[in-house]
Scaffold this motif. Structure first.
Motif: not given
Length: 143
Positions: A52-56, A60-64, A80-83, A85-94
């Motif tokens: 999940x982290x790697x795909x996230x 981000x690299x593709x649009x940016x 594509x930048x809507x995705x 938001x899933x960075x927050x999932x990573x923060x919640x997991x941390x």
């Protein structure tokens, strides 16, 4: 006049500031993944949480760094930048994993568990207030 030009300058600076930090954090995440692969080997990428982290990060690299410089329309990039938001999932997991944030996670978990009770309490209070408002209108209307 002057207010419009000042706000346009502030918006331009804000956009540049946002783009700078977005590129910086994307680069930081790429360096993190590379260091983890160097330390743990390629097996690290195929762990279910790390996929999940790697795909996230690569999402981000593709649009940016690929679509924006190639001149793709902003509407596609925004979609594509809507995705991001899933960075927050990573923060919640941390927050859940580290013992330092354990108290914070207990507070969030308690709030989420009691959310259903809060909703029903607000519905009960709202319906009671509505009922008394109707009674009040009838009582005042007859007087």
């Amino acid at each position: 006049g002057m207010e419009v030009s000042a706000s346009e300058e502030v918006d331009a600076v804000r956009i540049q500031f946002h783009a700078l930090f977005e590129n910086f954090f994307t680069l930081l995440l790429i360096v993190e993944i590379c260091l983890r692969v160097l330390c743990d080997g390629w097996v690290w990428i195929f762990n279910r949480t790390n996929v999940f982290d790697t795909l996230l990060v690569f999402g981000t690299i593709v649009p940016l760094w690929i679509l924006k410089p190639s001149g793709v329309q902003d509407d596609v990039i925004r979609a594509l930048s809507v995705f991001r938001v899933f960075r927050l999932v990573r923060l919640i997991r941390m927050v859940r994993i580290f013992a330092f944030f354990r108290t914070l996670w207990y507070l969030v978990e308690g709030f989420l568990d009691s959310l259903e009770v809060f909703v029903f309490a607000w519905l009960l209070m709202g319906s009671t207030l509505y009922l008394f408002a109707i009674c009040g209108v009838y009582a005042i209307g007859k007087a």
